[in-house]
Design an enzyme around this catalytic site. Sequence first.
Site, PDB file in Angstrom:
ATOM      1  N   HIS A  16       0.825  -1.202   0.000  1.00  6.73           N
ATOM      2  CA  HIS A  16       0.000   0.000   0.000  1.00  6.73           C
ATOM      3  C   HIS A  16       0.862   1.256   0.000  1.00  6.73           C
ATOM      4  O   HIS A  16       0.487   2.279  -0.566  1.00  6.73           O
ATOM      5  CB  HIS A  16      -0.954  -0.010   1.195  1.00  6.73           C
ATOM      6  CG  HIS A  16      -2.140  -0.908   0.958  1.00  6.73           C
ATOM      7  ND1 HIS A  16      -3.340  -0.735   1.582  1.00  6.73           N
ATOM      8  CD2 HIS A  16      -2.295  -1.971   0.144  1.00  6.73           C
ATOM      9  CE1 HIS A  16      -4.190  -1.667   1.160  1.00  6.73           C
ATOM     10  NE2 HIS A  16      -3.564  -2.437   0.294  1.00  6.73           N
ATOM     11  N   ASP A 119      -4.701   5.873   3.869  1.00  7.79           N
ATOM     12  CA  ASP A 119      -5.035   4.530   3.398  1.00  7.79           C
ATOM     13  C   ASP A 119      -6.424   4.128   3.927  1.00  7.79           C
ATOM     14  O   ASP A 119      -6.843   4.590   4.986  1.00  7.79           O
ATOM     15  CB  ASP A 119      -3.999   3.558   3.959  1.00  7.79           C
ATOM     16  CG  ASP A 119      -4.113   2.166   3.378  1.00  7.79           C
ATOM     17  OD1 ASP A 119      -3.333   1.862   2.482  1.00  7.79           O
ATOM     18  OD2 ASP A 119      -4.997   1.385   3.825  1.00  7.79           O
ATOM     19  N   HIS A 363      -4.546 -14.237  -9.484  1.00  6.12           N
ATOM     20  CA  HIS A 363      -5.270 -14.292  -8.197  1.00  6.12           C
ATOM     21  C   HIS A 363      -6.232 -13.107  -8.081  1.00  6.12           C
ATOM     22  O   HIS A 363      -6.932 -12.997  -7.073  1.00  6.12           O
ATOM     23  CB  HIS A 363      -4.275 -14.317  -7.033  1.00  6.12           C
ATOM     24  CG  HIS A 363      -3.618 -12.999  -6.760  1.00  6.12           C
ATOM     25  ND1 HIS A 363      -3.036 -12.206  -7.742  1.00  6.12           N
ATOM     26  CD2 HIS A 363      -3.437 -12.316  -5.601  1.00  6.12           C
ATOM     27  CE1 HIS A 363      -2.540 -11.114  -7.193  1.00  6.12           C
ATOM     28  NE2 HIS A 363      -2.764 -11.151  -5.900  1.00  6.12           N
TER      29      HIS A 363
HETATM   30  C1  LIG Z   1      -8.512  -4.790  -0.359  1.00  9.20           C
HETATM   31  O1  LIG Z   1      -8.742  -5.533   0.793  1.00  9.20           O
HETATM   32  C2  LIG Z   1      -7.613  -5.943   1.465  1.00  9.20           C
HETATM   33  C3  LIG Z   1      -6.324  -5.652   1.057  1.00  9.20           C
HETATM   34  C4  LIG Z   1      -5.265  -6.111   1.820  1.00  9.20           C
HETATM   35  C5  LIG Z   1      -3.916  -5.831   1.481  1.00  9.20           C
HETATM   36  O2  LIG Z   1      -3.234  -5.103   2.353  1.00  9.20           O
HETATM   37  C6  LIG Z   1      -1.934  -4.846   2.157  1.00  9.20           C
HETATM   38  C7  LIG Z   1      -1.263  -4.103   3.109  1.00  9.20           C
HETATM   39  C8  LIG Z   1       0.055  -3.829   2.912  1.00  9.20           C
HETATM   40  O3  LIG Z   1       0.673  -3.091   3.797  1.00  9.20           O
HETATM   41  C9  LIG Z   1       0.749  -4.277   1.826  1.00  9.20           C
HETATM   42  C10 LIG Z   1       0.075  -5.018   0.875  1.00  9.20           C
HETATM   43  O4  LIG Z   1       0.713  -5.444  -0.122  1.00  9.20           O
HETATM   44  C11 LIG Z   1      -1.275  -5.291   1.022  1.00  9.20           C
HETATM   45  C12 LIG Z   1      -1.991  -5.994   0.070  1.00  9.20           C
HETATM   46  C13 LIG Z   1      -3.318  -6.274   0.348  1.00  9.20           C
HETATM   47  O5  LIG Z   1      -4.087  -6.963  -0.492  1.00  9.20           O
HETATM   48  C14 LIG Z   1      -4.013  -6.581  -1.806  1.00  9.20           C
HETATM   49  O6  LIG Z   1      -4.231  -5.195  -1.949  1.00  9.20           O
HETATM   50  C15 LIG Z   1      -4.140  -4.801  -3.280  1.00  9.20           C
HETATM   51  C16 LIG Z   1      -4.313  -3.306  -3.368  1.00  9.20           C
HETATM   52  O7  LIG Z   1      -3.106  -2.695  -3.038  1.00  9.20           O
HETATM   53  C17 LIG Z   1      -5.198  -5.455  -4.097  1.00  9.20           C
HETATM   54  O8  LIG Z   1      -6.455  -4.950  -3.788  1.00  9.20           O
HETATM   55  C18 LIG Z   1      -5.139  -6.953  -3.894  1.00  9.20           C
HETATM   56  O9  LIG Z   1      -6.293  -7.524  -4.455  1.00  9.20           O
HETATM   57  C19 LIG Z   1      -5.075  -7.365  -2.489  1.00  9.20           C
HETATM   58  O10 LIG Z   1      -4.742  -8.721  -2.455  1.00  9.20           O
HETATM   59  C20 LIG Z   1      -5.453  -6.859   2.942  1.00  9.20           C
HETATM   60  C21 LIG Z   1      -6.724  -7.126   3.324  1.00  9.20           C
HETATM   61  O11 LIG Z   1      -6.972  -7.837   4.453  1.00  9.20           O
HETATM   62  C22 LIG Z   1      -5.866  -8.303   5.125  1.00  9.20           C
HETATM   63  C23 LIG Z   1      -7.814  -6.677   2.591  1.00  9.20           C
HETATM   64  O12 LIG Z   1      -9.032  -6.948   3.023  1.00  9.20           O
HETATM   65  O1  LIG Z   2       5.825 -12.855  -8.758  1.00  5.44           O
HETATM   66  C1  LIG Z   2       5.317 -11.735  -8.633  1.00  5.44           C
HETATM   67  C2  LIG Z   2       4.114 -11.502  -7.912  1.00  5.44           C
HETATM   68  C3  LIG Z   2       3.605 -10.226  -7.841  1.00  5.44           C
HETATM   69  N1  LIG Z   2       4.245  -9.192  -8.451  1.00  5.44           N
HETATM   70  C4  LIG Z   2       3.726  -7.804  -8.337  1.00  5.44           C
HETATM   71  O2  LIG Z   2       3.164  -7.606  -7.069  1.00  5.44           O
HETATM   72  C5  LIG Z   2       1.998  -6.824  -7.143  1.00  5.44           C
HETATM   73  C6  LIG Z   2       0.844  -7.626  -6.595  1.00  5.44           C
HETATM   74  O3  LIG Z   2      -0.209  -6.754  -6.277  1.00  5.44           O
HETATM   75  P1  LIG Z   2      -1.697  -7.236  -6.328  1.00  5.44           P
HETATM   76  O4  LIG Z   2      -2.551  -6.093  -5.938  1.00  5.44           O
HETATM   77  O5  LIG Z   2      -2.003  -7.833  -7.622  1.00  5.44           O
HETATM   78  O6  LIG Z   2      -1.811  -8.390  -5.276  1.00  5.44           O
HETATM   79  P2  LIG Z   2      -1.237  -8.594  -3.792  1.00  5.44           P
HETATM   80  O7  LIG Z   2       0.085  -9.235  -3.950  1.00  5.44           O
HETATM   81  O8  LIG Z   2      -1.153  -7.253  -3.132  1.00  5.44           O
HETATM   82  O9  LIG Z   2      -2.228  -9.492  -3.211  1.00  5.44           O
HETATM   83  C7  LIG Z   2       1.797  -6.468  -8.608  1.00  5.44           C
HETATM   84  O10 LIG Z   2       2.344  -5.189  -8.858  1.00  5.44           O
HETATM   85  C8  LIG Z   2       2.623  -7.525  -9.340  1.00  5.44           C
HETATM   86  O11 LIG Z   2       3.169  -7.069 -10.558  1.00  5.44           O
HETATM   87  C9  LIG Z   2       5.399  -9.405  -9.157  1.00  5.44           C
HETATM   88  O12 LIG Z   2       5.977  -8.484  -9.734  1.00  5.44           O
HETATM   89  N2  LIG Z   2       5.896 -10.679  -9.241  1.00  5.44           N
END
Ligand SMILES: COc1cc(-c2[o+]c3cc(O)cc([O-])c3cc2O[C@@H]2O[C@H](CO)[C@H](O)[C@H](O)[C@H]2O)cc(OC)c1O
Ligand SMILES: O=c1ccn([C@@H]2O[C@H](COP(=O)(O)OP(=O)(O)O)[C@@H](O)[C@H]2O)c(=O)[nH]1
Length: 479
Positions: A16, A119, A363
């Site tokens: 984030h 955030d 995913h």
């Molecule tokens: C959207 O609902 C949720 C998102 C997260 C969540 O939180 C998070 C926090 C961090 O400090 C670093 C992260 O990488 C991260 C990632 C994350 O999930 C992903 O967020 C992405 C947006 O940036 C995107 O929406 C992806 O689909 C998410 O997989 C966590 C969470 O609960 C723990 C949520 O409900």
């Molecule tokens: O093997 C990997 C897996 C993930 N990513 C990067 O990690 C981020 C994943 O963010 P996303 O919101 O899709 O899912 P999260 O990992 O937060 O659940 C994206 O920028 C992807 O390009 C990557 O570069 N390599």
Amino acid sequence: MASANVLLLPEAGSGHLMSLIEAGKRLLSDGGDGEGRALTVTVLVVRPATAESVAEVDAHVRRVEASGIGVRFHRLPAVEPPTDCVDNVQEFKSRYMQLQAPHVKAAAVELGAAALIVDFFATGVLDAARELAVPTYVYFTSTAGLLALMLRLPALEEEISDDFEEFDGTVDVPGLPPVPAGSVPGFMGRKASPNYTWFVYHGRRFMDADGIIINTVAELEPGLLAAIADGRCVPGRQVPPVYPIGPVIDLGVKETSNEHCIRWLDAQPPASVLFLCFGSMGWFDAAKAHEVATALERSGSRFLWALRGPPAAGSRHPTEANLDELLPEGFLERTKERGLVWPRWAPQKEILSHVAVGGFVTHCGWNSTLESLRHGLPLVPWPLYAEQHLNAFELVADMGVAVPLEVDRKRDNFVEAAELERAVRSLMEGGSEEGRKAREKAAEMKAVCRNAVEDGGSSHAALQRLRGAIRGGAAASLP
Ligand SMILES: COc1cc(-c2[o+]c3cc(O)cc([O-])c3cc2O[C@@H]2O[C@H](CO)[C@H](O)[C@H](O)[C@H]2O)cc(OC)c1O
Ligand SMILES: O=c1ccn([C@@H]2O[C@H](COP(=O)(O)OP(=O)(O)O)[C@@H](O)[C@H]2O)c(=O)[nH]1
């Protein structure tokens, strides 16, 4: 004209933080109205609760500082994390961010904040900002679909008495077709769970913000954004202005890694390779990996599969995959002419931009989805965690950029080989109508994502409105 200092408050982890820094860069960029040059952006860095994340965040902050993009950093004092909710991730994140409030307030005074952008896990600091009369915006890293659901959640709570986990029906999210309860994010499944309570809390608090900045594109989710703006999610109340400024993706200097997987792609025909990758937290055990391997082998498709193994004890991060343990015997040998299994973090953005890639099994993380659509790539959705089941539903039923995949949520998101093979063939081969439609729609989204951020595009215009609102608010709050 004095510059207005905009403070950004990302959630403690690096994902984030990166998204919010990227949004900050856009605020600083010259949108042709001179407003960007009149802003200063300072990120309030929250110390993550684990040593692993502290190292990640430090490294990222140092990289951005060294890049000279002009975003400043201010480290907040360490706060004792809550110890009684480590397994309730949403509760933990929300409470940890709420505990930052006194330090956010002190920083706002010290740095002379003109506006605060927080955030979506950090709405617990809104009252502290209010006490200082600092205009406060929420930065929403996910879809308008999740935003609409969260805004609607306080009312849904009264309309549907069952837990979503037990409920067989559909949920009304204005702007979406009826959402099967099985597509509602898992953390909203049980009302007694503090995670659910926190999402209801955040949904309420969004209404108290001066605006909601969202990482989406108006043309990707038009029905949802209209439903939010028309007040259909919270009848009788005025929702704060929503600013869709996406896709907020760090494109940086084009990576030209010399990784073997990229050189392998160089040798494949255009649009022939299916890419499979499951985000920063996605990993497979042998049972799931066997289903994928069988599907890929039977489909006959070319593939590049980023496969990672289970986290080590005490970590949430997947590990480098042990292919001997995870894959069926002989699979690599039998598919070596048309497939590559990549057992670690993959250079995803570079892969998705490669001409040889024609489809993406994902995913459904929202960043991955935007990265894919920016290149016009159609998807097969295999959601695993966070809000991804809702994203998967929207990609198929609303945006039409993905072919459906039956994922068994009750069996830890298991997918049968035959089902994956069907979806892969549908996406990558010419014959199926659903595949053709998804490819066409995704190709349209390529132009949508690119045009939006150009001069005259919807995200460009939203950013200008946001800069204007911030400057206006700053001027209004001057003595
Ligand atoms: C959207 O609902 C949720 C998102 C997260 C969540 O939180 C998070 C926090 C961090 O400090 C670093 C992260 O990488 C991260 C990632 C994350 O999930 C992903 O967020 C992405 C947006 O940036 C995107 O929406 C992806 O689909 C998410 O997989 C966590 C969470 O609960 C723990 C949520 O409900
Ligand atoms: O093997 C990997 C897996 C993930 N990513 C990067 O990690 C981020 C994943 O963010 P996303 O919101 O899709 O899912 P999260 O990992 O937060 O659940 C994206 O920028 C992807 O390009 C990557 O570069 N390599």
